[in-house]
Design a protein around this motif. Structure first.
Motif, PDB file in Angstrom:
ATOM      1  N   ARG A  90       0.862  -1.194   0.000  1.00  0.00           N
ATOM      2  CA  ARG A  90       0.000   0.000   0.000  1.00  0.00           C
ATOM      3  C   ARG A  90       0.888   1.229   0.000  1.00  0.00           C
ATOM      4  O   ARG A  90       1.858   1.312   0.756  1.00  0.00           O
ATOM      5  N   ASP A  91       0.569   2.172  -0.873  1.00  0.00           N
ATOM      6  CA  ASP A  91       1.311   3.423  -1.008  1.00  0.00           C
ATOM      7  C   ASP A  91       0.299   4.553  -1.037  1.00  0.00           C
ATOM      8  O   ASP A  91      -0.344   4.813  -2.057  1.00  0.00           O
ATOM      9  N   GLY A  92       0.100   5.220   0.095  1.00  0.00           N
ATOM     10  CA  GLY A  92      -0.897   6.281   0.186  1.00  0.00           C
ATOM     11  C   GLY A  92      -2.297   5.717   0.056  1.00  0.00           C
ATOM     12  O   GLY A  92      -2.675   4.796   0.775  1.00  0.00           O
TER      13      GLY A  92
ATOM     14  N   GLY B 295      -5.922  -1.394  -6.448  1.00  0.00           N
ATOM     15  CA  GLY B 295      -7.048  -0.594  -5.988  1.00  0.00           C
ATOM     16  C   GLY B 295      -6.614   0.814  -5.618  1.00  0.00           C
ATOM     17  O   GLY B 295      -5.476   1.043  -5.215  1.00  0.00           O
ATOM     18  N   PHE B 296      -7.526   1.758  -5.781  1.00  0.00           N
ATOM     19  CA  PHE B 296      -7.246   3.132  -5.381  1.00  0.00           C
ATOM     20  C   PHE B 296      -8.525   3.773  -4.872  1.00  0.00           C
ATOM     21  O   PHE B 296      -9.624   3.490  -5.355  1.00  0.00           O
TER      22      PHE B 296
ATOM     23  N   GLY C 133     -10.409  -0.909   4.541  1.00  0.00           N
ATOM     24  CA  GLY C 133      -8.984  -0.943   4.264  1.00  0.00           C
ATOM     25  C   GLY C 133      -8.321  -2.266   4.572  1.00  0.00           C
ATOM     26  O   GLY C 133      -7.124  -2.444   4.326  1.00  0.00           O
ATOM     27  N   GLY C 134      -9.076  -3.225   5.122  1.00  0.00           N
ATOM     28  CA  GLY C 134      -8.507  -4.516   5.471  1.00  0.00           C
ATOM     29  C   GLY C 134      -9.562  -5.599   5.435  1.00  0.00           C
ATOM     30  O   GLY C 134     -10.749  -5.324   5.225  1.00  0.00           O
ATOM     31  N   PRO C 135      -9.166  -6.845   5.661  1.00  0.00           N
ATOM     32  CA  PRO C 135     -10.124  -7.953   5.590  1.00  0.00           C
ATOM     33  C   PRO C 135     -11.005  -8.029   6.830  1.00  0.00           C
ATOM     34  O   PRO C 135     -10.639  -7.554   7.907  1.00  0.00           O
ATOM     35  N   ALA C 136     -12.183  -8.626   6.678  1.00  0.00           N
ATOM     36  CA  ALA C 136     -13.049  -8.885   7.825  1.00  0.00           C
ATOM     37  C   ALA C 136     -12.411  -9.948   8.707  1.00  0.00           C
ATOM     38  O   ALA C 136     -11.520 -10.692   8.288  1.00  0.00           O
ATOM     39  N   SER C 137     -12.857 -10.038   9.937  1.00  0.00           N
ATOM     40  CA  SER C 137     -12.292 -11.025  10.863  1.00  0.00           C
ATOM     41  C   SER C 137     -12.634 -12.436  10.412  1.00  0.00           C
ATOM     42  O   SER C 137     -13.649 -12.673   9.735  1.00  0.00           O
TER      43      SER C 137
ATOM     44  N   ALA D 170       2.765   6.360 -10.487  1.00  0.00           N
ATOM     45  CA  ALA D 170       3.118   7.167  -9.322  1.00  0.00           C
ATOM     46  C   ALA D 170       3.627   6.330  -8.154  1.00  0.00           C
ATOM     47  O   ALA D 170       4.140   6.887  -7.174  1.00  0.00           O
ATOM     48  N   LEU D 171       3.492   5.004  -8.234  1.00  0.00           N
ATOM     49  CA  LEU D 171       3.971   4.155  -7.150  1.00  0.00           C
ATOM     50  C   LEU D 171       5.490   4.175  -7.078  1.00  0.00           C
ATOM     51  O   LEU D 171       6.187   4.261  -8.095  1.00  0.00           O
ATOM     52  N   ARG D 172       6.008   4.037  -5.857  1.00  0.00           N
ATOM     53  CA  ARG D 172       7.458   4.104  -5.670  1.00  0.00           C
ATOM     54  C   ARG D 172       8.161   2.780  -5.961  1.00  0.00           C
ATOM     55  O   ARG D 172       9.360   2.764  -6.220  1.00  0.00           O
TER      56      ARG D 172
END
Length: 369
Positions: free
Chosen positions: A200-202, A222-223, A350-354, A248-250
């Motif tokens: 993940r970058d920004g 994804g953005f 922003g993340g997976p469900a439990s 734009a990714l580093r």
């Protein structure tokens, strides 16, 4: 023998056709593409959905083409590994679990081959109009002659034509989740060996996994973004936007951008859910993403399609084709399952469900009502 037109030849439509044929109906599948669509991300078959493919006689074959990941690395924006796991991946969950992860195109091809001998397919065509009367639904096609069917099912995805024709504009039912997802394939220029990488970058990020015996990569990029205006949602405009965001990714931005620019299987769309008070209207009903898309963020779109197809066919068989009774029973049985699985997409932004929530949702329905 009652006739059923199914719009959509991806996963939900052909699976429904299989079960309708099993129950003595005569299904026809119309699909806009010229054949089974290639490409796409890896998809999960979980919980009760495994029972559906087992009852179709496909579980062993699908197990044979499942992904075989050894684990994953999590990278910082510069490409440095900050964490790793050999127990689970973000795309498939626990590696020692019973759930199956396969490439979407493998599942689509397998279901098509399983049904093509007994199901009529109209490739390279689409529905253009629906007109219902007391005896059936007259369907106009872009290319084939008009025909009348007893029932019509929209299994034609997030941007369903059947839903628009029968229920109204897409905007009434779409709930944007604040991001877009692009999926495309390229050669394995990272030399990954059954190993995923996530970065993940920004406000952007990607997951990369090797496929086809590590000869290819599938990239899911994804953005964050609000709903784009109509002109920027065209395929060419979306590809241009994705290429720019990748550049734009580093870390590896240039090579990923070039891969997205050249990929023949490039896909990009909004992360969104379809939420409707009713999935049926007259002789028309909706299935899978057309009626209750949970978005790829839930990880359960394929499972909802498989289970929904089985339940809808079962309800029609139990009601001896009486669509009023069958559609009401279909909604009664499926809606709690849909609600639980759609909630997975928003439980942890922003993340997976439990794991606990996924276990409850994927097993939240019995096929034997």
């Amino acid at each position: 023998m009652r006739t059923v037109l199914i719009s959509g030849g991806g996963i939900a439509g052909p699976v429904l056709a299989h079960w309708l044929r099993h129950h003595g109906f005569r299904p026809t599948v119309v699909e806009r593409a010229e054949g089974p669509r290639p490409g796409g991300q890896a998809v999960d078959i979980r919980g009760v959905a495994l029972d559906v493919v087992d009852r179709m006689g496909l579980l062993e074959r699908l197990s044979g083409v499942r992904t075989r990941m050894r684990g994953m690395s999590i990278l910082d924006p510069e490409g440095n590994e900050v964490d790793r796991s050999t127990e689970s991946t973000f795309s498939s969950g626990r590696l020692d679990g019973e759930d199956i992860e396969v490439l979407r195109e493998d599942l689509v091809r397998m279901v098509y081959e399983h049904t093509r001998a007994d199901v009529e397919y109209l490739f390279g065509d689409t529905v253009t109009a629906l007109e219902e009367d007391g005896t059936g639904v007259r369907v106009d096609f872009a290319h084939h002659a008009s025909r009348t069917f007893d029932l019509v099912v929209g299994a034609d995805g997030l941007h369903s034509t059947v839903r628009r024709l029968a229920f109204g504009p897409e905007e009434r039912f779409t709930h944007h989740l604040g991001s877009y997802l692009s999926v495309f394939g390229t050669d394995n220029f990272l030399d990954l060996d059954d190993w995923q990488m996530w970065l993940r970058d920004g406000d952007a990020g990607f997951g990369i996994m090797p496929v086809r015996d590590n000869t290819e990569l599938r990239v899911a990029f994804g953005f964050e973004s609000g709903p784009l205006p109509a002109g920027l949602r065209e395929p060419a405009a979306l590809r241009e936007r994705v290429v720019g965001r990748l550049e734009a990714l580093r870390w590896e931005g240039a090579r990923l951008a070039d891969a997205a620019r050249r990929a023949p299987d490039f896909y990009c769309d909004a992360m969104a859910q379809i939420r409707m008070d009713e999935w049926s209207k007259g002789r028309v009903t909706l299935l899978g993403d057309a009626g209750y898309c949970p978005s790829p963020l839930s990880g359960q779109g394929t499972s909802l399609a498989l289970v929904g197809a089985y339940v809808l066919a079962d309800c029609l068989a139990r009601a001896a084709g009486d669509h009023h009774t069958a559609y009401a029973d279909y909604e009664r049985r499926m809606r709690p399952f849909v609600t639980a699985n759609q909630a997975l997409a928003t439980e942890n932004p922003g993340g997976p469900a439990s794991a606990e929530s996924v276990d409850r949702a994927k097993n939240g329905l019995s096929l034997d009502a």
